[in-house]
Scaffold this motif. Structure first.
Motif, short mmCIF file in Angstrom:
data_model
loop_
_atom_site.label_atom_id
_atom_site.label_comp_id
_atom_site.label_asym_id
_atom_site.label_seq_id
_atom_site.Cartn_x
_atom_site.Cartn_y
_atom_site.Cartn_z
N UNK A 24 25.81 24.78 49.90
CA UNK A 24 27.03 25.10 49.18
C UNK A 24 26.82 25.58 47.74
N UNK A 25 25.86 24.98 47.04
CA UNK A 25 25.64 25.42 45.67
C UNK A 25 24.59 26.51 45.57
N UNK A 26 23.94 26.82 46.70
CA UNK A 26 22.95 27.90 46.67
C UNK A 26 23.61 29.21 47.10
N UNK A 27 24.21 29.19 48.31
CA UNK A 27 24.76 30.44 48.85
C UNK A 27 26.15 30.73 48.29
N UNK A 28 26.87 29.71 47.89
CA UNK A 28 28.24 29.91 47.41
C UNK A 28 29.25 29.61 48.49
N UNK A 29 30.51 29.49 48.05
CA UNK A 29 31.56 29.06 48.99
C UNK A 29 32.03 30.19 49.90
N UNK A 30 32.22 31.39 49.29
CA UNK A 30 32.87 32.46 50.05
C UNK A 30 32.04 32.91 51.24
N UNK A 31 30.75 33.01 51.02
CA UNK A 31 29.90 33.51 52.11
C UNK A 31 29.92 32.54 53.30
N UNK A 32 29.90 31.23 52.98
CA UNK A 32 29.96 30.24 54.06
C UNK A 32 31.28 30.35 54.82
N UNK A 33 32.37 30.49 54.06
CA UNK A 33 33.69 30.56 54.70
C UNK A 33 33.80 31.83 55.56
N UNK A 34 33.29 32.95 55.03
CA UNK A 34 33.43 34.21 55.77
C UNK A 34 32.54 34.22 57.01
#
Ligand code: BGC
Length: 491
Positions: A340-350
């Motif tokens: 979560x703190x490496x890739x970011x939130x948006x990319x995980x959600x998308x």
């Protein structure tokens, strides 16, 4: 879920102190609150699929299930059966309006103690149920427990944790929930073969986490923030020293005092939330909750055994399949903690939107083609494929919309509206969880395979929302949210 409303401005600051054994013990005890919630989520589906339970409380559903030519999709369509599951969330919704006051006025510790008393009485009534009214009243009390615990525990965890592990602890609460769901799945698998009271064992074992929370909560301390909030300033300092294991806690203590001062100046946080400036975080917090539920996750979490029986598995295989989805749910949550703190939130959600859209679409397609309402069954191979797709769906949810649906709202409001804003997020979650729990089996009966396309359509909407409207909040300190995110948002 991991609702941590951090009162304090130290998100990026490093204060002195270490992770003491005392903090670790407090965290473990409080985590039983999360486990309790997860257990309640996971237990109802297996229980409603147990014949002994149906015979006792829902003889009409049991009869229909035995009928060879009965509509595949409608075996379990019964308002009361759904009420058994959903009543808990309705009660939690109502309780969450009361609890934020209790939590501020009396502290986190008594709120957790009240939660555990609700849990214990609820467990006694459901496990000892002699008629459906008694069982549903028990579920309502469990719901009150969930409403109380779900605000107090995450708040307690985030206020007790040293700043450097606060984020990880935030998602860990979701992890405890998934572990609770998995334990419930395992218990159901084992208890379903104990006749005629296996369901009583399933419901009764919820008493274990409730007891740990109840007795454990006498051993834990109140948080320094809550003590300062209630003008017990010196006691707050003493406790902070104890939990950090060092004498010099001045920096952290001053930050707590300042934060409480600022929070005190806002007399009507709920009124402030209605101001136009508060709208973006409020809309985002509520929409994330609505979308989280309209992924269809709880159709699986609550009704997986029923769903797997619908696609043609026997009782045992259906319960075993739920154990597998439960385990995948736990394991995939670790991916989120890591990324979560490496890739970011948006990319995980998308990414998860694509994964969930494909799996829902294919499941819908298979059922539409091969599982007609009557006189048709999926082949064994197809049924196994459907379970695999469900696993992929759960995997996507568990590393994205599950934890982030809570993490983003908990850190998106400025301090003065944080608790109030988050209370809205919690109640929206409970409301939409209730709606899915109450409506899913009827929707399955009326829409048949179309229900999967219904959820798939929502996933498209939430994907577009994430792409165009959701700002990235990775690495943004909670208290810089307004300047760095909202003032720069294109809309
Ligand atoms: C959701 C629950 C869901 C759970 C599944 C949570 O984030 O709020 O509704 O059952 O994830 O793991």
């Amino acid at each position: 879920m991991a609702p941590a409303v951090v009162i304090g401005n130290g998100d990026m600051a490093e204060f002195e102190g270490r992770i003491t054994v005392y903090v670790a013990v407090c965290v473990v005890i409080a985590a039983f609150g999360g486990l309790m919630f997860g257990y309640d989520i996971g237990i109802s589906g297996g229980v409603t699929a147990m014949d002994d339970f149906l015979k006792k409380f829902f003889p009409a559903v049991y009869e229909r299930k035995q009928h060879a030519h009965e509509n595949n999709y409608c075996k379990y369509d019964n308002q009361y059966l759904q009420l058994f599951t959903s009543s808990l969330y309705l009660a939690a919704l109502v309780a969450s309006f009361v609890v934020s006051k209790v939590c501020s006025k009396y502290g986190r510790k008594p709120t957790m103690q009240i939660a555990s008393v609700f849990f214990l009485i609820g467990v006694a009534l459901t496990a000892g149920g002699v008629n459906i009214e008694m069982v549903i009243i028990g579920r309502i009390l469990l719901g009150c427990g969930v409403g109380f615990a779900n605000q107090a525990v995450p708040l307690f965890l985030s206020e007790l944790a040293p700043t450097k592990i606060r984020g990880a602890l935030n998602i860990s609460f979701q992890l405890f929930i998934t572990i609770g769901i998995l334990i419930a799945n395992l218990v159901n698998y084992w208890a379903s073969n104990i006749h005629p009271y296996g369901w009583r064992i399933s419901l009764g074992l919820a008493g274990i986490p409730a007891l740990v929370l109840c007795f454990g909560s006498f051993a834990i301390c109140e948080t320094p923030t809550s003590l300062v909030e209630r003008n017990k300033v010196e006691k707050g300092r003493k406790i902070l020293r104890k939990i950090r294991g060092v004498d010099n806690v001045d920096d952290e203590f001053n930050s707590i005092v300042n934060a409480c001062e600022m929070a005190r100046q806002v007399k009507h946080p709920f009124r402030k939330l209605r101001k136009p400036a508060s709208r973006p975080p409020l809309v985002i917090a509520i929409l994330l909750q609505v979308f989280q539920q309209f992924t269809g996750i709880n159709a699986i979490m609550f009704y997986a055994p029923v769903l797997f029986q619908t696609v043609g598995f026997g009782n045992d295989a259906a319960l075993l399949s739920s154990v597998i989805t439960g385990a995948i749910n736990v394991l995939s949550t670790f991916v989120s903690i890591y990324l979560v703190d490496k890739a970011g939130r948006k990319i995980l959600l998308l990414e998860a939107c694509v994964q969930m859209l494909l799996t829902q679409g294919i499941i819908g397609g298979i059922l539409m083609k091969d599982l007609k309402a009557t006189d048709s069954y999926l082949s064994h191979g197809e049924a196994v494929f459907v379970v695999t797709l469900v696993c992929l769906f759960v995997m996507g949810f568990a590393w994205s919309w599950g934890p982030l649906g809570w993490l983003i709202p908990s850190g998106t409001f400025p301090l003065e509206t944080r608790t109030a804003g988050f209370a809205f997020a919690v109640s929206s979650n409970m409301l939409f969880t209730f709606i899915i729990a109450q409506a899913f089996l009827s929707m399955l009966c009326h829409m048949q395979s179309g229900i999967f396309f219904f959820f798939a359509a929502w996933i498209v909407v939430m994907g577009l929302f994430t792409w165009f409207l959701l700002p990235e909040t990775k690495g943004v300190p909670v208290d810089s949210m307004v300047e760095k995110v909202w003032k720069q948002h294109w809309l």
